[in-house]
Enzyme design. Structure first.
Site, PDB file in Angstrom:
ATOM      1  N   LYS A  90       0.842  -1.189   0.000  1.00 41.85           N
ATOM      2  CA  LYS A  90       0.000   0.000   0.000  1.00 41.85           C
ATOM      3  C   LYS A  90       0.878   1.240   0.000  1.00 41.85           C
ATOM      4  O   LYS A  90       1.921   1.281   0.674  1.00 41.85           O
ATOM      5  CB  LYS A  90      -0.908  -0.020   1.236  1.00 41.85           C
ATOM      6  CG  LYS A  90      -1.925   1.115   1.297  1.00 41.85           C
ATOM      7  CD  LYS A  90      -2.849   0.936   2.492  1.00 41.85           C
ATOM      8  CE  LYS A  90      -3.896   2.042   2.571  1.00 41.85           C
ATOM      9  NZ  LYS A  90      -4.806   1.856   3.719  1.00 41.85           N
ATOM     10  N   SER A 124      -9.202   1.837   2.517  1.00 42.61           N
ATOM     11  CA  SER A 124      -8.355   2.631   1.644  1.00 42.61           C
ATOM     12  C   SER A 124      -7.258   1.824   0.952  1.00 42.61           C
ATOM     13  O   SER A 124      -6.517   2.357   0.145  1.00 42.61           O
ATOM     14  CB  SER A 124      -7.721   3.772   2.448  1.00 42.61           C
ATOM     15  OG  SER A 124      -6.978   3.270   3.550  1.00 42.61           O
ATOM     16  N   SER A 168      -9.840  -0.922   6.476  1.00 44.92           N
ATOM     17  CA  SER A 168      -9.223  -0.670   5.179  1.00 44.92           C
ATOM     18  C   SER A 168      -8.491  -1.850   4.563  1.00 44.92           C
ATOM     19  O   SER A 168      -8.083  -1.784   3.405  1.00 44.92           O
ATOM     20  CB  SER A 168      -8.259   0.525   5.271  1.00 44.92           C
ATOM     21  OG  SER A 168      -8.975   1.708   5.479  1.00 44.92           O
TER      22      SER A 168
END
Length: 551
Positions: free
Chosen positions: A119, A195, A219
């Site tokens: 990420k 996210s 997330s």
């Protein structure tokens, strides 16, 4: 409180007016009755100013373990695949590069040959880290490798690049990144969840084997639920968060994402264990040498193959199925999947934990109180490595930076300022209620091996229109993660497992053919602190028995 010195350097900017202005900022405005007090405090603050300046003038410290070994793990050429291109059809790539063990010292490592994407909030030295926003210009380039990065490389993993993250890691949908929306591989124009949006898209479309996501309110788990993946938010402190951009210390988690339970267990085995640099790792957190061999314990010892979960007890959490906006079709699908544990030998029954219904509010208020301070640049209070270069790239904040933040980020700042000005006792109350909620889950988990909940409230919905208002954008994910965020507050491990598919609700069709889409549904399993092994055994048995795509 000790005062180190009262010596004041020439040109010191502190004046008596400074003291009066600061006093006015305390709880609506304080004044001094004795003028001598103003003079005295001016002298003390002036001396403190000089002491603080002396610290700022010093070279920063970087722990040796975070300095990259560029000879063994050289950084490959960085490319930025265009969204919609053959290299980046879903928008999942933030950037591509290859890092692997050039010296081959990691042969036969647990991740040998596995490709991993990170990420884009995880530090890789020499690689831009955008945090999904163009508010930081030029893009921030870390000079350290996060602990999880080094551990992946030492285990033989191949880091294939960075995955798109939502802006400042603060959207539960997948349209907020400055590079553009990330599309769901099961439905173009629909959310992957956020996210850790790019991570989910890249695993689901086969670009990489696994990913490290970050989870402050769901997330990791929400994107996995929307994209048919397995994702784990570990027990608080099990995986070091060192050199990963923080939203809120107590709600920060890094964890594995993959297509199978086995790969998630394998990746967790590599990245887990205290690193001595992150004070989230408290009592109970193992050192790396003591991390359980999760990948070797996917089955209950001496289990009967015809009833591999005999002796296990599963609790279907009643209140989780009463959350607002929960699609009744999702609720039914998850309950049906939970009852299938009976076919595997487990006992299954409903359990009531009334406090679960207020858990999202307790999480949200605590998060706004302190996460908002992070957004305002007030990093403080923990024994950990601080990435001051990132902080200094944003603060003091300028108007042009503020204007590039998404509504969720701005909202967190406004909420924070409002709360501390008007409800200064809220944070302590929210934390005490979170403790009460945690104890309620613990009581249930003393009886059950896991609690079952829907991971998200509905299947992947559509992206908003480009001209949507701030409220319209936020509305896309309202209520989506009500069953995820409580466990960021309480710290319990939570795993999302794909258990079936559903078409989108008719009101969310873009065309008539949307009724033919089969979008993934996720079931969340929550366990005792430090019992990831137990969750893996339950999820692995379910996964081996059933093909979720046919359910």
């Amino acid at each position: 409180m000790s005062v180190i010195s009262l010596v004041v350097q020439e040109g010191n900017p502190v004046t008596e007016d400074t003291i009066r202005e600061l006093a006015q900022k305390i709880n609506g405005g304080m004044t001094f009755k004795d003028p001598q007090d103003i003079t005295d405090y001016k002298s003390i603050l002036a001396a403190f100013h000089d002491s603080a300046q002396s610290i700022l003038a010093m070279d920063d410290y970087v722990p040796p373990s975070l300095s990259p070994d560029l000879e063994r793990y050289p950084r490959g050429e960085i490319s930025y695949p265009k969204i919609g291109s053959s290299e980046n059809p879903l928008g999942g790539w933030a950037c591509k590069f290859t890092i692997k063990d050039k010296k081959n010292l990691s042969r036969k490592g647990l991740l040998e040959g596995k490709t991993v994407v990170l990420k884009d909030c995880i530090s890789v030295a020499g690689v831009p880290c955008t945090l999904g926003t163009d508010a930081i210009q030029p893009p921030w380039v870390p000079f350290v490798d996060a602990t999880v990065v080094t551990r992946i490389l030492e285990a033989g993993g191949i880091i294939a690049g960075k995955a798109t993250t939502e802006s400042m890691c603060q959207s539960a949908s997948s349209f907020s990144s400055s590079t553009g929306p990330v599309d769901n591989p099961y439905g173009p124009g629909r959310t992957t969840g956020g996210s850790s949006s790019g991570c989910a898209a890249l695993i689901a479309d086969g670009s990489v084997d696994m990913a490290i996501g970050a989870d402050q309110g769901g997330s990791i788990r929400m994107p996995c639920a929307f994209c048919g993946l397995v994702g784990l938010k570990p027990t608080f402190g099990l995986v070091p968060y060192t050199a990963i951009a923080s939203n809120e210390w107590q709600h920060d988690y890094a964890g594995p994402m993959a297509k199978t339970v086995a790969d998630v267990a394998l990746l967790l085995q590599v990245i887990a264990g205290a690193d001595g640099l992150d004070d989230r790792a408290g009592a109970g957190s193992p050192f790396p040498t003591d991390v359980p061999p999760y990948s070797e314990r996917l089955e209950v010892p001496n289990a009967d193959p015809s009833a591999p979960l005999k002796g296990k007890k599963v609790g279907i959490l009643k209140e989780a199925f009463e959350m607002p906006v929960l699609d009744p079709r999702v609720a039914e699908k998850v309950k049906e999947a939970a009852t299938r544990f009976r076919e595997l030998g487990a006992e299954v029954e409903e359990v009531s934990i009334p406090l679960h219904s207020i858990a999202p509010t307790a999480w949200m208020t605590a998060n706004r109180c302190v996460g908002g301070r992070t957004r305002l640049g007030h990093q403080a209070g923990h024994r950990q490595y601080y990435q001051n270069d990132l902080h200094n790239a944003i603060y003091p904040m300028k108007q042009e930076v503020w204007e590039k933040f998404i509504p969720a980020t701005i909202n967190s700042m406004l909420n924070c300022l409002y709360v501390w000005d008007n409800m200064p006792g809220l944070y302590g109350k929210a934390m005490n209620k979170t403790m009460e909620i945690s104890h309620a889950y613990d009581m249930a988990l003393a009886k059950y091996d896991c609690l079952v909940l829907p991971t998200v409230a509905f299947v992947a919905n559509t992206h908003p229109s480009p001209d949507a208002t701030a409220l319209q954008k936020i509305m896309k994910s309202v209520g989506q993660g009500l069953n995820c965020c409580p466990f960021n507050g309480t710290g319990h491990p939570a795993l999302s497992l794909p258990i079936g598919t559903l078409p989108p609700a008719k009101e969310d069709w873009l065309t008539e053919t949307d009724g033919e889409l089969q979008l993934p549904v996720g079931m969340q399993l929550v366990g005792k602190w430090w019992n990831e092994e137990g969750l893996f055994q339950l999820a692995n048995a379910w996964e081996k028995k059933y093909d979720w795509k046919s359910l």
